[in-house]
Design a protein around this motif. Structure first.
Motif, PDB file in Angstrom:
ATOM      1  N   THR A 131       0.794  -1.238   0.000  1.00  0.00           N
ATOM      2  CA  THR A 131       0.000   0.000   0.000  1.00  0.00           C
ATOM      3  C   THR A 131       0.825   1.286   0.000  1.00  0.00           C
ATOM      4  OG1 THR A 131      -0.288  -0.245   2.408  1.00  0.00           O
ATOM      5  CG2 THR A 131      -2.086  -1.008   0.993  1.00  0.00           C
ATOM      6  N   PRO A 132       2.008   1.351   0.631  1.00  0.00           N
ATOM      7  CA  PRO A 132       2.783   2.598   0.562  1.00  0.00           C
ATOM      8  C   PRO A 132       3.159   3.014  -0.861  1.00  0.00           C
ATOM      9  CG  PRO A 132       3.580   1.256   2.362  1.00  0.00           C
ATOM     10  CD  PRO A 132       2.616   0.406   1.599  1.00  0.00           C
ATOM     11  N   ALA A 133       3.191   2.079  -1.789  1.00  0.00           N
ATOM     12  CA  ALA A 133       3.538   2.420  -3.170  1.00  0.00           C
ATOM     13  C   ALA A 133       2.545   3.404  -3.788  1.00  0.00           C
ATOM     14  CB  ALA A 133       3.619   1.154  -4.018  1.00  0.00           C
ATOM     15  N   HIS A 134       1.331   3.432  -3.265  1.00  0.00           N
ATOM     16  CA  HIS A 134       0.326   4.360  -3.780  1.00  0.00           C
ATOM     17  C   HIS A 134       0.652   5.809  -3.424  1.00  0.00           C
ATOM     18  CE1 HIS A 134      -2.584   1.338  -5.167  1.00  0.00           C
ATOM     19  NE2 HIS A 134      -2.161   0.607  -4.141  1.00  0.00           N
ATOM     20  N   LEU A 135       1.593   6.000  -2.520  1.00  0.00           N
ATOM     21  CA  LEU A 135       1.982   7.352  -2.114  1.00  0.00           C
ATOM     22  C   LEU A 135       3.306   7.782  -2.735  1.00  0.00           C
ATOM     23  CD1 LEU A 135       1.058   7.096   1.678  1.00  0.00           C
ATOM     24  CD2 LEU A 135      -0.253   8.220  -0.131  1.00  0.00           C
ATOM     25  N   LEU A 136       3.777   7.044  -3.728  1.00  0.00           N
ATOM     26  CA  LEU A 136       5.082   7.332  -4.322  1.00  0.00           C
ATOM     27  C   LEU A 136       5.139   8.729  -4.939  1.00  0.00           C
ATOM     28  CD1 LEU A 136       7.905   6.354  -5.039  1.00  0.00           C
ATOM     29  CD2 LEU A 136       6.966   5.297  -7.100  1.00  0.00           C
ATOM     30  N   SER A 137       4.107   9.113  -5.685  1.00  0.00           N
ATOM     31  CA  SER A 137       4.126  10.441  -6.309  1.00  0.00           C
ATOM     32  C   SER A 137       4.120  11.544  -5.249  1.00  0.00           C
ATOM     33  CB  SER A 137       2.922  10.602  -7.246  1.00  0.00           C
ATOM     34  OG  SER A 137       1.706  10.450  -6.535  1.00  0.00           O
ATOM     35  N   HIS A 138       3.376  11.330  -4.157  1.00  0.00           N
ATOM     36  CA  HIS A 138       3.350  12.315  -3.069  1.00  0.00           C
ATOM     37  C   HIS A 138       4.721  12.422  -2.416  1.00  0.00           C
ATOM     38  CE1 HIS A 138       2.403  14.067   0.879  1.00  0.00           C
ATOM     39  NE2 HIS A 138       1.334  14.582   0.280  1.00  0.00           N
ATOM     40  N   SER A 139       5.402  11.273  -2.254  1.00  0.00           N
ATOM     41  CA  SER A 139       6.732  11.262  -1.659  1.00  0.00           C
ATOM     42  C   SER A 139       7.733  12.013  -2.537  1.00  0.00           C
ATOM     43  CB  SER A 139       7.203   9.816  -1.454  1.00  0.00           C
ATOM     44  OG  SER A 139       8.555   9.769  -1.057  1.00  0.00           O
ATOM     45  N   ILE A 140       7.667  11.795  -3.844  1.00  0.00           N
ATOM     46  CA  ILE A 140       8.579  12.479  -4.763  1.00  0.00           C
ATOM     47  C   ILE A 140       8.300  13.977  -4.797  1.00  0.00           C
ATOM     48  CG2 ILE A 140       9.204  12.711  -7.201  1.00  0.00           C
ATOM     49  CD1 ILE A 140       8.819   9.676  -7.448  1.00  0.00           C
ATOM     50  N   LYS A 141       7.038  14.327  -4.769  1.00  0.00           N
ATOM     51  CA  LYS A 141       6.656  15.743  -4.866  1.00  0.00           C
ATOM     52  C   LYS A 141       6.944  16.512  -3.584  1.00  0.00           C
ATOM     53  CE  LYS A 141       2.794  18.663  -6.373  1.00  0.00           C
ATOM     54  NZ  LYS A 141       1.386  18.660  -6.877  1.00  0.00           N
ATOM     55  N   HIS A 142       6.683  15.875  -2.425  1.00  0.00           N
ATOM     56  CA  HIS A 142       6.774  16.602  -1.159  1.00  0.00           C
ATOM     57  C   HIS A 142       7.863  16.074  -0.231  1.00  0.00           C
ATOM     58  CE1 HIS A 142       3.075  18.701  -2.168  1.00  0.00           C
ATOM     59  NE2 HIS A 142       2.509  17.535  -2.433  1.00  0.00           N
ATOM     60  N   GLY A 143       8.469  14.943  -0.581  1.00  0.00           N
ATOM     61  CA  GLY A 143       9.499  14.369   0.279  1.00  0.00           C
ATOM     62  C   GLY A 143       8.918  13.446   1.338  1.00  0.00           C
ATOM     63  N   GLY A 144       9.792  12.692   1.963  1.00  0.00           N
ATOM     64  CA  GLY A 144       9.359  11.800   3.038  1.00  0.00           C
ATOM     65  C   GLY A 144       9.255  10.357   2.590  1.00  0.00           C
ATOM     66  N   SER A 145       9.144   9.481   3.563  1.00  0.00           N
ATOM     67  CA  SER A 145       9.067   8.040   3.335  1.00  0.00           C
ATOM     68  C   SER A 145       7.624   7.618   3.106  1.00  0.00           C
ATOM     69  CB  SER A 145       9.637   7.296   4.545  1.00  0.00           C
ATOM     70  OG  SER A 145       9.181   5.975   4.613  1.00  0.00           O
ATOM     71  N   THR A 146       7.378   6.896   2.012  1.00  0.00           N
ATOM     72  CA  THR A 146       6.018   6.420   1.739  1.00  0.00           C
ATOM     73  C   THR A 146       5.542   5.470   2.832  1.00  0.00           C
ATOM     74  OG1 THR A 146       6.825   4.583   0.380  1.00  0.00           O
ATOM     75  CG2 THR A 146       6.298   6.646  -0.759  1.00  0.00           C
ATOM     76  N   PHE A 147       6.446   4.657   3.361  1.00  0.00           N
ATOM     77  CA  PHE A 147       6.044   3.705   4.405  1.00  0.00           C
ATOM     78  C   PHE A 147       5.586   4.442   5.654  1.00  0.00           C
ATOM     79  CE2 PHE A 147       6.317   0.515   7.675  1.00  0.00           C
ATOM     80  CZ  PHE A 147       5.932  -0.654   7.023  1.00  0.00           C
ATOM     81  N   LYS A 148       6.341   5.465   6.060  1.00  0.00           N
ATOM     82  CA  LYS A 148       5.965   6.214   7.259  1.00  0.00           C
ATOM     83  C   LYS A 148       4.680   7.000   7.037  1.00  0.00           C
ATOM     84  CE  LYS A 148       7.772   9.234  10.859  1.00  0.00           C
ATOM     85  NZ  LYS A 148       8.945   9.980  11.367  1.00  0.00           N
TER      86      LYS A 148
END
Length: 263
Positions: A131-148
């Motif tokens: 499920t954290p993979a669904h936040l990959l674009s948000h992580s790239i755009k805003h930074g941070g760990s998708t898992f966290k």
């Protein structure tokens, strides 16, 4: 021949097929997970001969089994060359019986085999990891760990707090360690003969790798070194001592330091 946009039609179609392959590729992993959870490879293996769908159904032993869904799953896995389809046509009944058998691929799905990838499939397709993979674009755009972002903790902190998932993760890592150990010991047999004293496996998980080394070379003493929550689930092995700690702070003293990196 070119398309309306000035491109090569064949190349465009190949590109489309490649994208579709990536889109639907996620189903391959989930189908393998379903196969492992139902124990399909083990059922076929226990028959020791090509197995019918009815025999697989009996092996699953569920009062409300979805026969059509199982048949579709088996067709999919045969198409993916996970199982072999040994069909025979019965002339007097004018129908075809399908007999499924294992191949070199499906043998890796056996849950009760010494060398298996079944625990890795269960671990890698676990929703906690996927499920954290669904936040990959948000992580790239805003930074941070998708898992966290998804679970509120970094990965290894999460494992420490969730014993059930920690067990799933450790078992997934342990099955790959057995495969790695086999390859290492075949390639470096003479080198292990020459080692003396103790050998420490840094980040050794639940100790599968160093335990296999010590078993094959009993003149060595093994140290399995990993985080406390990992060591706490490790079984006891002859000749191996489990030590908990952080490799970025200190490593136990030993004549040989051993570390494997999984990419």
């Amino acid at each position: 021949m070119t398309n309306l946009n000035g491109g090569d039609n064949d190349a465009v179609l190949r590109g489309q097929a490649q994208i579709l392959q990536y889109i639907y590729g996620v189903l391959d992993g989930l189908a393998l997970r379903c196969c492992v959870e139902l124990g399909i490879a083990d059922i076929i293996n226990h028959h020791r001969s090509p197995t019918t769908l009815a025999e697989i159904i009996n092996g699953i032993n569920s009062p409300s089994i979805n026969v059509d869904g199982l048949e579709r799953l088996m067709r999919f896995l045969v198409r993916r060359k996970i199982f072999e389809d040994n069909s025979t046509r019965i002339k007097d009944e004018e129908k075809e019986n399908v007999y499924y058998s294992l191949n070199h691929c499906s043998k890796w799905l056996l849950r009760d085999a010494h060398m298996t990838l079944a625990p890795l499939i269960i671990m890698r397709t676990n929703p906690i990891i996927m499920t954290p993979a669904h936040l990959l674009s948000h992580s790239i755009k805003h930074g941070g760990s998708t898992f966290k972002m998804n679970h509120g903790e970094e990965f290894f902190d999460f494992c420490q707090l969730n014993s059930e998932f920690n067990k799933v993760f450790n078992e997934g890592m342990a099955c790959t360690a057995k495969i790695t150990t086999n390859a290492i010991m075949l390639s470096y047999k003479n080198e292990f003969d020459e080692l003396k004293g103790s050998i420490v496996d840094v980040g050794g998980g639940i100790g599968v790798l160093v335990a296999e080394i010590v078993k094959a070379y009993p003149h060595l003493k093994g140290i399995n070194f990993d985080l406390q929550h990992v060591i706490s689930t490790a079984p006891t092995y002859d000749g191996v001592t489990h030590i908990a700690g952080d490799m970025f702070k200190a490593i136990p003293c030993a004549e040989t330091i051993f570390m494997t990196v999984k990419l």
